[in-house]
Motif scaffolding. Structure first.
Motif, PDB file in Angstrom:
ATOM      1  N   LEU A  60       0.796  -1.196   0.076  1.00 40.60           N
ATOM      2  CA  LEU A  60      -0.004  -0.180   0.042  1.00 40.60           C
ATOM      3  C   LEU A  60       0.737   1.540  -0.096  1.00 40.60           C
ATOM      4  N   PRO A  61       2.053   1.498   0.764  1.00 36.79           N
ATOM      5  CA  PRO A  61       2.768   2.775   0.677  1.00 36.79           C
ATOM      6  C   PRO A  61       3.465   2.877  -0.633  1.00 36.79           C
ATOM      7  N   LEU A  62       3.748   1.676  -1.299  1.00 37.17           N
ATOM      8  CA  LEU A  62       4.381   2.014  -2.483  1.00 37.17           C
ATOM      9  C   LEU A  62       3.382   2.388  -3.938  1.00 37.17           C
ATOM     10  N   ALA A  63       2.290   1.682  -3.515  1.00 34.82           N
ATOM     11  CA  ALA A  63       1.033   2.046  -4.465  1.00 34.82           C
ATOM     12  C   ALA A  63       0.712   3.577  -4.379  1.00 34.82           C
ATOM     13  N   ARG A  64       0.625   3.964  -3.043  1.00 33.11           N
ATOM     14  CA  ARG A  64       0.078   5.287  -2.743  1.00 33.11           C
ATOM     15  C   ARG A  64       1.160   6.308  -3.434  1.00 33.11           C
ATOM     16  N   GLU A  65       2.682   5.789  -3.405  1.00 33.44           N
ATOM     17  CA  GLU A  65       3.579   6.573  -3.825  1.00 33.44           C
ATOM     18  C   GLU A  65       3.348   6.711  -5.308  1.00 33.44           C
ATOM     19  N   ALA A  66       3.351   5.705  -6.036  1.00 30.90           N
ATOM     20  CA  ALA A  66       3.113   5.505  -7.473  1.00 30.90           C
ATOM     21  C   ALA A  66       1.855   6.223  -7.915  1.00 30.90           C
ATOM     22  N   GLY A  67       0.863   6.226  -7.264  1.00 30.04           N
ATOM     23  CA  GLY A  67      -0.368   7.025  -7.416  1.00 30.04           C
ATOM     24  C   GLY A  67      -0.216   8.546  -7.638  1.00 30.04           C
ATOM     25  N   GLN A  68       0.669   8.787  -6.372  1.00 21.84           N
ATOM     26  CA  GLN A  68       0.841  10.359  -6.565  1.00 21.84           C
ATOM     27  C   GLN A  68       1.833  10.835  -7.690  1.00 21.84           C
ATOM     28  N   GLU A  69       2.494   9.899  -8.120  1.00 20.74           N
ATOM     29  CA  GLU A  69       3.558  10.256  -8.934  1.00 20.74           C
ATOM     30  C   GLU A  69       2.739  10.168 -10.458  1.00 20.74           C
ATOM     31  N   ARG A  70       2.131   9.233 -10.798  1.00 19.61           N
ATOM     32  CA  ARG A  70       1.159   9.082 -11.530  1.00 19.61           C
ATOM     33  C   ARG A  70       0.227  10.318 -11.986  1.00 19.61           C
ATOM     34  N   ALA A  71      -0.103  10.636 -10.966  1.00 23.91           N
ATOM     35  CA  ALA A  71      -1.101  11.967 -11.080  1.00 23.91           C
ATOM     36  C   ALA A  71      -0.364  13.428 -11.617  1.00 23.91           C
ATOM     37  N   GLY A  72       0.930  13.362 -11.006  1.00 24.01           N
ATOM     38  CA  GLY A  72       1.884  14.486 -11.340  1.00 24.01           C
ATOM     39  C   GLY A  72       2.223  14.429 -13.083  1.00 24.01           C
ATOM     40  N   LEU A  73       2.234  13.221 -13.471  1.00 24.75           N
ATOM     41  CA  LEU A  73       2.747  12.814 -14.968  1.00 24.75           C
ATOM     42  C   LEU A  73       1.115  13.169 -15.626  1.00 24.75           C
ATOM     43  N   ALA A  74       0.140  13.011 -15.393  1.00 19.91           N
ATOM     44  CA  ALA A  74      -1.034  13.213 -16.010  1.00 19.91           C
ATOM     45  C   ALA A  74      -1.338  14.692 -16.235  1.00 19.91           C
ATOM     46  N   GLY A  75      -0.833  15.295 -15.189  1.00 14.30           N
ATOM     47  CA  GLY A  75      -1.019  16.856 -15.086  1.00 14.30           C
ATOM     48  C   GLY A  75      -0.062  17.450 -16.351  1.00 14.30           C
ATOM     49  N   MET A  76       1.223  17.046 -16.395  1.00 10.50           N
ATOM     50  CA  MET A  76       2.118  17.379 -17.117  1.00 10.50           C
ATOM     51  C   MET A  76       1.871  17.158 -18.809  1.00 10.50           C
ATOM     52  N   GLU A  77       1.157  15.864 -18.821  1.00 14.18           N
ATOM     53  CA  GLU A  77       0.691  15.454 -19.973  1.00 14.18           C
ATOM     54  C   GLU A  77      -0.520  16.301 -20.594  1.00 14.18           C
ATOM     55  N   ALA A  78      -1.263  16.885 -19.803  1.00 14.90           N
ATOM     56  CA  ALA A  78      -2.622  17.653 -20.000  1.00 14.90           C
ATOM     57  C   ALA A  78      -1.925  18.845 -20.727  1.00 14.90           C
ATOM     58  N   GLU A  79      -1.011  19.512 -19.901  1.00 11.50           N
ATOM     59  CA  GLU A  79      -0.360  20.705 -20.295  1.00 11.50           C
ATOM     60  C   GLU A  79       0.444  20.825 -21.716  1.00 11.50           C
ATOM     61  N   LEU A  80       1.267  19.793 -21.442  1.00  7.43           N
ATOM     62  CA  LEU A  80       2.124  19.386 -22.822  1.00  7.43           C
ATOM     63  C   LEU A  80       1.387  19.384 -24.014  1.00  7.43           C
ATOM     64  N   THR A  81       0.152  18.604 -24.217  1.00  8.46           N
ATOM     65  CA  THR A  81      -0.683  18.514 -25.374  1.00  8.46           C
ATOM     66  C   THR A  81      -1.159  19.840 -25.858  1.00  8.46           C
ATOM     67  N   ALA A  82      -1.510  20.771 -24.728  1.00  9.46           N
ATOM     68  CA  ALA A  82      -2.051  22.162 -25.291  1.00  9.46           C
ATOM     69  C   ALA A  82      -0.751  22.917 -25.755  1.00  9.46           C
ATOM     70  N   ARG A  83       0.470  22.879 -25.049  1.00  9.42           N
ATOM     71  CA  ARG A  83       1.548  23.558 -25.393  1.00  9.42           C
ATOM     72  C   ARG A  83       2.116  23.099 -26.873  1.00  9.42           C
ATOM     73  N   THR A  84       1.952  22.090 -27.118  1.00  7.43           N
ATOM     74  CA  THR A  84       2.556  21.464 -28.561  1.00  7.43           C
ATOM     75  C   THR A  84       1.745  21.976 -29.386  1.00  7.43           C
ATOM     76  N   SER A  85       0.369  21.951 -29.392  1.00  5.67           N
ATOM     77  CA  SER A  85      -0.562  22.510 -30.480  1.00  5.67           C
ATOM     78  C   SER A  85      -0.293  23.927 -30.706  1.00  5.67           C
ATOM     79  N   LEU A  86      -0.047  24.663 -29.649  1.00  3.04           N
ATOM     80  CA  LEU A  86       0.095  26.177 -29.802  1.00  3.04           C
ATOM     81  C   LEU A  86       1.558  26.399 -30.563  1.00  3.04           C
ATOM     82  N   VAL A  87       2.664  25.660 -30.134  1.00  2.00           N
ATOM     83  CA  VAL A  87       3.687  25.886 -30.890  1.00  2.00           C
ATOM     84  C   VAL A  87       3.658  25.442 -32.156  1.00  2.00           C
ATOM     85  N   GLN A  88       3.022  24.459 -32.847  1.00  2.63           N
ATOM     86  CA  GLN A  88       2.988  23.914 -33.969  1.00  2.63           C
ATOM     87  C   GLN A  88       2.239  24.921 -34.590  1.00  2.63           C
TER      88      GLN A  88
END
Length: 486
Positions: A60-88
């Motif tokens: 459970l502690p490792l699953a909790r840590e992995a979940g938090q880092e996945r959340a951070g990655l998901a937020g970056m991906e959402a922002e990166l998708t928008a930035r990529t479209s604008l840069v193009q």
């Protein structure tokens, strides 16, 4: 002694059968997403090991840590998708399809016109180049607002999914609560952990275990999402979007995110606002990243329009009139000193110089408000227009770029700033992806199924079963022989 041997053999058969059953369950579950390896729980009894039930190899502690880092990655991906479209959409200076190159072409067209002011073709080319720049700014502004609208729709979809996951977790809680103490709730726990994992990608949650096996869920900032009931996320959604719209806590504008009236909107300054996850990334796009890009485009559009207005000899300083580039919402009005919100999306060539809209192209040579064509060889006004690209201007400091520079340099800064933001986010995402991959690999080692080991264990359990069966057969023959002698 024979009776003890029979009892031990029967116990051995039962244990071997249980272990084989658990191994087979693990093998079949190895392809199921979210499956956690099962292990038998055994204790010492009067006849050897006795089966006490199933336990999950959950970390459970490792699953909790992995979940938090996945959340951070998901937020970056959402922002990166928008930035990529604008840069193009901003284009590449190396191919000449960027904003700075468009302004350079306009500058060159005006310079050529200043050298040959009587050339009608050059007059039309100058007007066309001004129109090209205006349309480029229009398209960029539209792209920015489209990305904001897409982010808002993504928020609405994620809120609906999060509420669905909360309802599913509540239902699983109820089913787990009624499982008897010696019952097997492991599959229900697997399903609940999977639902929690899906929820955590949208917004991180803190999971608290209860003695009865159920859980309560809170946001990372302590707002309750699930206890005895679901506390749903609230988001009004909507398809309204424009440069003038922003989230203003409690005072209208774009919708925010709440739970039981508590403001969770990322970036709002609310004390319990969520900070990571896909929702946070989408809110950052809608309320921060894209509005900043819009401010940069508006700063360029307003400064460019005012520069043409100030360089026009037919426009008095005391009563500003519309110049070469105008606001399509007020084409007859002059530009004020400040930045006009959303102007990049409304900028257009003054109808007075556009033949397609009833204007006269010679006005780009004489000045927009000239009353007659004047001397056809007079290139002074065209040269005054061309010189605006050699001067430095004060830009809106809120746009976050250089506050005093040339028009072309500022346009290049917009492209460079957006590209730099995209590159920095890509680097962060690469690191975050590696971190998530590492944690998921550790999690798979700790609670996943190793098929090779399960197959080897199955062979051992089958041999143990065969050995216990042999003991039982031998003891049975001994009893038969004794009974025959009686």
């Amino acid at each position: 002694m024979i009776s003890s041997a029979i009892a031990s053999a029967l116990a051995g058969l039962q244990i071997a059968s249980r272990r084989t059953e658990i191994a087979a369950r693990n093998i079949s579950g190895s392809t199921v997403e979210g499956y956690v390896r099962k292990e038998g729980r055994f204790s010492s009894g009067p006849l050897g090991l006795q089966y006490d039930g199933i336990i999950r190899a959950a970390d459970l502690p490792l699953a909790r840590e992995a979940g938090q880092e996945r959340a951070g990655l998901a937020g970056m991906e959402a922002e990166l998708t928008a930035r990529t479209s604008l840069v193009q959409r901003l284009g590449d200076p190396r191919t000449g399809n960027d904003l700075g190159s468009s302004l350079t072409r306009l500058s060159q067209a005006l310079t050529q016109l200043g050298n040959r002011p009587d050339d009608i073709v050059l007059q039309q080319e100058a007007v066309d180049s001004a129109g090209e720049t205006a349309r480029f700014l229009n398209s960029l502004s539209k792209e920015v607002q489209n990305e904001r609208l897409f982010a808002q729709r993504s928020i609405a979809a994620d809120v609906a999914t999060a509420n669905d996951r909360l309802a599913a977790i509540q239902k699983l809680n109820e089913e787990i609560r009624v499982v008897p103490p010696q019952g097997d709730a492991s599959d229900l726990l697997d399903a609940r952990d999977k639902a929690v994992q899906e929820l955590t990608t949208i917004l991180p949650v803190r999971v608290s275990q209860r003695p009865d096996g159920t859980v309560t869920l809170l946001t990372e900032t302590g707002v309750t999402l699930l206890d005895e009931k679901v506390h749903e996320l609230q988001f009004a959604g909507g398809d309204a979007m424009g440069p003038e719209l922003a989230y203003d806590r409690g005072r209208g504008g774009l919708p925010g995110l709440t739970v039981d009236g508590i403001d969770l909107t990322p970036g709002s300054g609310a004390p319990q606002a969520i900070r990571t996850g896909r929702l946070a990334g989408s809110f950052a796009v809608r309320d921060q990243v894209m509005p900043q890009a819009q401010r940069q485009l508006d700063a360029l559009a307003s400064t460019l329009a005012r520069a043409f207005q100030q360089a026009d000899a037919t426009i008095g300083a005391s009563t500003p009139q519309a110049g070469l580039l105008v606001d399509s919402a007020a084409p007859d009005a002059g530009m004020g000193a400040g930045t006009v919100t959303g102007l990049a999306g409304r900028l257009t060539v003054n109808p007075r110089v556009d033949p397609a809209r009833g204007g006269e192209v010679w006005r780009v040579r004489t000045g927009v408000n000239a009353t007659s064509p004047g001397e056809v060889g007079d290139g002074d006004q065209a040269r005054r227009f061309a010189r605006i690209f050699e001067q430095s201007y004060d830009f809106d400091p809120a746009a976050g770029l250089a506050s005093n520079t040339s028009l072309i340099a500022y346009a290049n800064q917009i492209t460079d700033a957006q590209q730099a933001g995209k590159s920095a986010l890509e680097a962060n995402k690469s690191y975050q992806s590696s971190l998530v991959t590492s944690l998921e690999a550790r999690l798979a080692d700790n609670q996943g199924v190793d098929l090779d080991k399960e197959l080897q264990d199955t062979l051992l359990f089958e041999r143990s079963y065969a050995a216990s069966a042999q003991v039982l057969q031998t003891a049975t023959r001994m009893l038969d022989e004794l009974l025959q002698r009686i």
